[in-house]
Write a protein that holds these residues in place. Structure first.
Motif, PDB file in Angstrom:
ATOM      1  N   SER A   6      46.252  34.087  38.732  1.00 41.57           N
ATOM      2  CA  SER A   6      45.919  33.876  37.320  1.00 41.57           C
ATOM      3  C   SER A   6      44.795  34.833  36.957  1.00 41.57           C
ATOM      4  O   SER A   6      43.746  34.823  37.600  1.00 41.57           O
ATOM      5  N   VAL A   8      41.939  35.750  34.429  1.00 39.75           N
ATOM      6  CA  VAL A   8      41.148  35.156  33.348  1.00 39.75           C
ATOM      7  C   VAL A   8      40.280  36.253  32.740  1.00 39.75           C
ATOM      8  O   VAL A   8      39.383  36.783  33.393  1.00 39.75           O
ATOM      9  N   ILE A  42      45.333  34.577  31.235  1.00 38.19           N
ATOM     10  CA  ILE A  42      44.656  33.647  30.340  1.00 38.19           C
ATOM     11  C   ILE A  42      43.488  34.373  29.683  1.00 38.19           C
ATOM     12  O   ILE A  42      42.685  35.011  30.377  1.00 38.19           O
ATOM     13  N   SER A  84      44.301  27.557  34.387  1.00 40.88           N
ATOM     14  CA  SER A  84      45.132  28.418  35.238  1.00 40.88           C
ATOM     15  C   SER A  84      45.967  27.605  36.226  1.00 40.88           C
ATOM     16  O   SER A  84      45.632  26.474  36.568  1.00 40.88           O
ATOM     17  N   VAL A  89      42.663  33.119  41.443  1.00 44.82           N
ATOM     18  CA  VAL A  89      42.181  33.440  40.101  1.00 44.82           C
ATOM     19  C   VAL A  89      41.349  34.710  40.198  1.00 44.82           C
ATOM     20  O   VAL A  89      40.585  34.887  41.154  1.00 44.82           O
ATOM     21  N   ARG A 165      41.943  29.402  43.676  1.00 41.92           N
ATOM     22  CA  ARG A 165      41.595  28.596  42.488  1.00 41.92           C
ATOM     23  C   ARG A 165      40.819  27.337  42.862  1.00 41.92           C
ATOM     24  O   ARG A 165      39.924  26.906  42.143  1.00 41.92           O
TER      25      ARG A 165
END
Lengths: 261, 833
Positions: A6, A8, A42, A84, A89, A165
């Protein structure tokens, strides 16, 4: 659909400066997908100005855009983590850039080494005409030369980390309170996670390009106000030194001569 | 006892024959005196005595391994080197045994038998000593003749030095493995000895063991000439910075030099003008021996260093610094004499201003360049500059050629990998891929530098030092004192520490303000650390802050430390979240002169600090009340707690005798304005029927002006040194006091007390326990009041008894201990309960 990584992207008031960062994310997602990774994106808009908000909204087709009123970078990152789904991440601040294949290399490093927090080897600071360009070298906490003692004075790793994460969930970023004299949420996070046994390793042949914005940036204000790294670290640090053992600690030459009794 | 002493002792008791003396001289390579004036034995003994290091001339283990035990009853004693030498003289030499691990008899005989016409292996060692070593015959299958000779030569030259570790290993291994090639560490060292790159010149092509041989030989010469030693670190520096090849190249004296190391001596005796084409040296005293010069250079004569670090870029330096171009000594001399102190850079290798800033060097009388060189070989190497990284990064960014790494960078640690990585293709490729997204990445031509904006401060060394020391002691409480001299703060620190210790807590006393630790100040069983060695006050403050933040200790009690007060006031809000801060305050200090206001730490720091302090302790209730009024904030008033100092029982009971015709008043205090000796004198002038015995320090002028009934004694270190049984009363005339420990002790001993009613005195003395004087009234009024108080001996005794009982209650050591622990360890005490 399971997601490997993910991304960010934190936006605040970067405006046009966010465009290179967005392109860097796109470049990286493409490279990661070519490597077979599944990536989600994201975008967290934390009290964004109109210009930045417009940039964020333009991404809705390819990213999930979340609005935040936290006015705090750490809280905005935490929000991104909450949203997420990826195994890992990776953070990017809205005016910085990754190397072209950061996601793929960081993922490979994290998986192969079975270590959970990955940083780039280099950070090239740019964008501030007053100070010019400079380079900051990350050192792995597994490097025999790594001295945890320095963490009292230097934040050893920048905030643009790549990690499992669950670590971000277990160790959310603390809030920055410049008025009370507390800052460096990333420094705090680095120490807390290291103290908890999560090694910070370096992915070889990777670099982040970090824009310096002088005294008006968060880091600039943090330094200008003689801010300390956030509280609750001294005890963590005490146990960290015991974890690393006294052999890591430097002696002051000749200091023993001062000892009485 | 050294080996040499053991041998000399054994030889003296044995008494060798002349022939045996000759053998010994041969064994130890000793010079024989001329025949006509010798007392051979004593002469040789003297020489042996000088040989603090005997091996490898004589190695007991090696010798024992070769001795045939058959028929030797005394072998058990041969592990004594003296006995072993005598055994060799008596037997071993006749059997042809070498006591040296560097010599293999059988191999020597087999190898040189034909060429040297040896008849038996028994002749081998004698032959080697007499002829072989001079002819450079190999003595051992694993050692070249040069190395054997150098090892022997080195051991001889080293005298007071221990042998180089590698030579020890090599020799031992050679002995143990005999004919086998050395393996393991010895093998590695052997390889280094025989094939390593030149010790002197890291940049030179691989050389042979000759370099090492010459190095050893040369150092041996130095030792002999200077009767001193060169450490391995110094040797390392020498090898890095003395570039023999460069020297050859510019002097063209190669053919005249006996050996390469001798070149150093030659080099040092030559004055070479700064020309920018080679190493430059400004050594002027050609009369100084070469060895002295080398040692001077190593030991700090840095302004005259033989710079082979990198060729001095004289043209560039002169172009940047026009005054250097016109300097009479040339650009290099300008750098040595001026430039390095003015932060003008030595080429691309060293950045003076960077180094000074990064390592917080403030004094411009110190050259960063010299500091860098001095640290080489003696600790963690500091970065000389960021030029190399900048150049490498620039090269990657702009596609230019990267300069080779400099030697200074070779000497520093940790960052050479940076350059390797920066100059590798991936970085250039990535820049090519990313720079279209952000043109600023490659815009401009300014050099990149190594980011060092939040570099570790030198204070971190103190913090690390302190924490490491703390880790050993693992204290529960750190008592902060300004310095350690005999005085109230130190006494209190000791009392608090004892109280904590008695209750099972571990205290540590940290000296913060000055590098002053009187060893006479007793802290029995208490660990004391001195932070006062920091050069500047600001350094000490930062160092203490470092300790407060990171030591892991949770309780700090400040007793009069200004540095600690500054930290508490500035950083208390944040410190108070992690650690428990407390302070102890004595009475106000009175300003001298006409303006009699108060001053002191309480006035300067208490208001700012008290919100963050857990407790503020004082030694009397009056001062606690004054502090409360001073703070003016009720919620903090509860933090201010009086804790009376405990009785130490220093004085035994003093019997009060019958009244005397002449009253004897004892006055004991420092002669400061606050103590008011002048009022004693005035009182004496009003009562010539009293004698005033004063223990204080006054000058001769003041002494001459005293009335005859004032008798001044030298100050004493202990109250018990004063004959209190002769006293009618103890008088205190101070303008201000806390509750003096002396008064507590005297009250406990039963000495009648008359004191001005100031500060904490009222805690102990009242009309029931003594005689209080109003400081605002005149001395004649005082005299009348004292007369009234002392007119009845029984009354005096009752008062003294009352004071004794009061002080036992007020200053009970157990009570003090309980209060201290309750206040400073409140959290732990609660848990324990």
């Amino acid at each position: 659909m399971s997601v490997d990584v993910s991304v960010v992207l934190n936006l605040h008031r970067e405006g046009a400066l966010s465009i290179p960062s967005i392109r860097s994310v796109q470049q990286n997602i493409h490279a990661a997908q070519c490597s077979g990774l599944k990536v989600e994106w994201i975008v967290v808009l934390d009290t964004a100005d109109k210009e930045t908000e417009a940039v964020g909204e333009s991404l809705e087709a390819e990213a999930r855009v979340i609005a935040s009123s936290a006015r705090d970078l750490g809280a905005a990152r935490n929000l991104g983590v909450t949203a997420s789904k990826g195994t890992f991440v990776s953070f990017l601040d809205g005016d910085d850039l990754w190397c072209s294949d950061w996601l793929a290399k960081a993922y490979k490093t994290a998986v192969e080494s079975d270590q959970s927090i990955v940083h780039p080897l280099f950070n090239v600071f740019f964008g501030d005409a007053a100070t010019g360009k400079s380079i900051f070298v990350h050192q792995s906490s597994l490097d025999p030369r790594f001295n945890p003692d320095l963490l009292r004075f230097i934040n050893a790793w920048t905030s643009l980390s790549f990690a499992d994460r669950r670590i971000y969930e277990s160790f959310p970023y603390c809030a920055v309170d410049l008025n009370a004299g507390w800052g460096f949420e990333d420094w705090n996070w680095n120490v807390r996670t290291l103290n908890a046994g999560h090694e910070h390793i370096v992915s070889p042949f990777t670099v982040h390009y970090v824009r310096k914005k002088g005294a008006h940036s968060l880091s600039g204000m943090t330094i200008a106000r003689d801010t300390w790294v956030s509280p609750d670290l001294s005890f963590a640090y005490s146990s960290m030194t015991s974890r690393f053992g006294s052999s890591q600690i430097r002696f002051r030459p000749g200091a023993g001569e001062n000892r009485l009794g | 006892m050294s080996d040499a002493q053991a041998i000399v002792g054994a030889l003296r008791s044995y008494g060798p024959s002349v022939d045996e003396w000759r053998l010994l001289a041969s064994l130890f390579d000793l010079r024989l005196p001329r025949a006509e004036d010798w007392d051979l034995g004593d002469y040789l003994l003297e020489q042996i005595q000088e040989l603090a290091t005997i091996w490898p001339y004589f190695d007991v283990d090696s010798y024992l391994a070769k001795v045939d035990p058959t028929g030797r009853n005394e072998l058990a004693n041969l592990d004594d080197i003296g006995e072993a030498v005598i055994d060799w003289v008596r037997h071993g030499a006749q059997e042809g045994l070498s006591p040296s691990p560097l010599f293999c008899e059988a191999w020597y005989f087999a190898t040189h038998r034909k060429s040297e016409r040896l008849k038996s292996s028994k002749e081998a060692y004698g032959h080697y000593l007499e002829r072989g070593r001079n002819s450079m015959l190999a003595s051992h299958p694993n050692l070249s003749p040069e190395i054997t000779r150098d090892l022997l030569q080195f051991a001889k030259g080293a005298r007071e030095l221990k042998p180089l570790p590698q030579t020890c290993v090599l020799a031992k291994d050679g002995r143990e493995t005999s004919r086998r090639p050395p393996s393991g560490l010895a093998g590695k060292i052997h390889d280094e000895l025989t094939s390593a790159t030149c010790v002197f010149n890291p940049g030179a092509p691989p050389a042979t063991s000759v370099d090492l041989r010459i190095l050893i030989q040369g150092l041996g010469d130095y030792y002999e000439r200077t009767d001193t030693t060169v450490s391995m670190e110094e040797l390392a520096i020498l090898s890095r910075f003395f570039d023999v090849d460069v020297f050859y190249g510019c002097t063209r004296f190669e053919e005249h030099l006996v050996s390469r190391v001798r070149a150093i001596g030659e080099f040092l005796s030559w004055r070479i003008q700064a020309s920018g084409i080679g190493p430059l040296y400004l050594f002027e005293e050609s009369t100084v021996s070469a060895a002295d010069a080398v040692l001077n250079w190593l030991r700090g004569d840095w302004a005259r260093m033989p710079l082979a670090v990198e060729r001095f870029p004289a043209e560039r330096y002169a172009a940047i610094n026009p005054d250097a171009a016109s300097h009479s000594g040339g650009p290099f001399r300008h750098f040595i004499e001026h430039g390095q102190f003015e932060d003008r850079n030595y080429g691309n290798d060293f950045d003076n201003s960077f180094y000074r800033g990064r390592y917080k060097m403030s004094a411009h009388s110190v050259s960063p360049f010299q500091d860098f060189l001095k640290r080489l070989g003696s600790g963690p190497t500091r970065l000389p500059s960021t030029f190399s990284v900048s150049l490498a990064l620039d090269a990657s960014l702009h596609g230019t050629v990267v300069e080779p790494r400099s030697r200074l960078w070779e000497c520093s640690t940790g960052y050479s990998a940076v350059i390797d990585a920066l100059t590798s293709p991936w970085f250039a490729a990535d820049l090519a891929a990313v720079s279209p997204l952000e043109p600023q990445l490659v815009a401009g031509s300014g050099s990149l530098r190594l980011a060092a904006d939040r570099e570790a401060s030198p204070f971190s060394e103190w913090g690390a030092w302190a924490r490491d020391a703390f880790a050993t002691v693992n204290p529960d409480l750190v008592v902060l004192v300004p310095y350690l001299t005999p005085g109230s703060a130190e006494e209190l620190a000791a009392l608090v520490s004892s109280a904590a210790t008695n209750r099972g807590y571990k205290p540590l006393v940290l000296v913060t303000d000055r590098d002053l630790c009187d060893p006479g100040v007793p802290f029995q069983g208490i660990d004391v650390l001195n932070l006062g060695g920091c050069a500047e006050l600001i350094d000490r403050e930062t160092a203490l802050l470092d300790i407060l933040r990171w030591s892991g200790v949770q309780r700090f009690l400040n007793i009069n430390s200004k540095v600690a007060w500054q930290c508490f006031a500035k950083y208390g809000a944040r410190l108070g979240r992690d650690v428990i801060l407390s302070a102890y305050l004595f009475c106000w200090e009175l300003e001298t002169g006409n303006a009699r206001g108060v001053q002191g730490h309480a006035l300067d720091y208490l208001r700012e600090s008290i919100p963050h302090l857990a407790a503020v302790l004082t030694d009397n209730t009056a001062f606690a009340r004054e502090l409360t009024a001073f703070i003016g904030v009720e919620e903090f008033a509860a933090k201010i707690q009086p804790v009376h100092s405990p009785l130490t029982g220093e004085l035994g009971p003093v019997a009060i005798g019958p009244g005397r015709s002449r009253r004897r008043v004892f006055w004991v205090a420092r002669n400061t304005a606050q103590k008011r000796f002048d009022r004693v004198v005035k009182l004496a002038n009003s009562r010539f029927d009293w004698d005033f015995h004063c223990w204080t320090d006054i000058d001769s002028e003041q002494m001459n002006s005293l009335p005859g009934n004032v008798i001044v004694h030298k100050p004493v270190s202990s109250l018990s040194d004063i004959p209190w049984h002769e006293a009618s009363l103890f008088l205190s005339t101070s303008d201000y006091e806390g509750l003096p420990v002396a008064m507590i002790e005297l009250a406990h001993a039963g000495v009648p007390i008359v004191a001005t009613c100031v500060g904490g005195v009222g805690d102990l003395i009242d009309e029931r326990t003594g005689c209080l004087l109003d400081p605002a009234t005149s001395e004649s009024v005082w005299a009348a009041e004292i007369d009234e108080a002392f007119r009845d001996v029984e009354m005096v005794k009752r008062r003294a008894q009352a004071a004794h009982e009061k002080v036992r209650t007020l200053c009970d050591p157990t009570l003090f201990e309980t209060k201290i622990v309750d206040l400073l360890f409140a959290d732990l005490e609660t848990e324990n309960r």
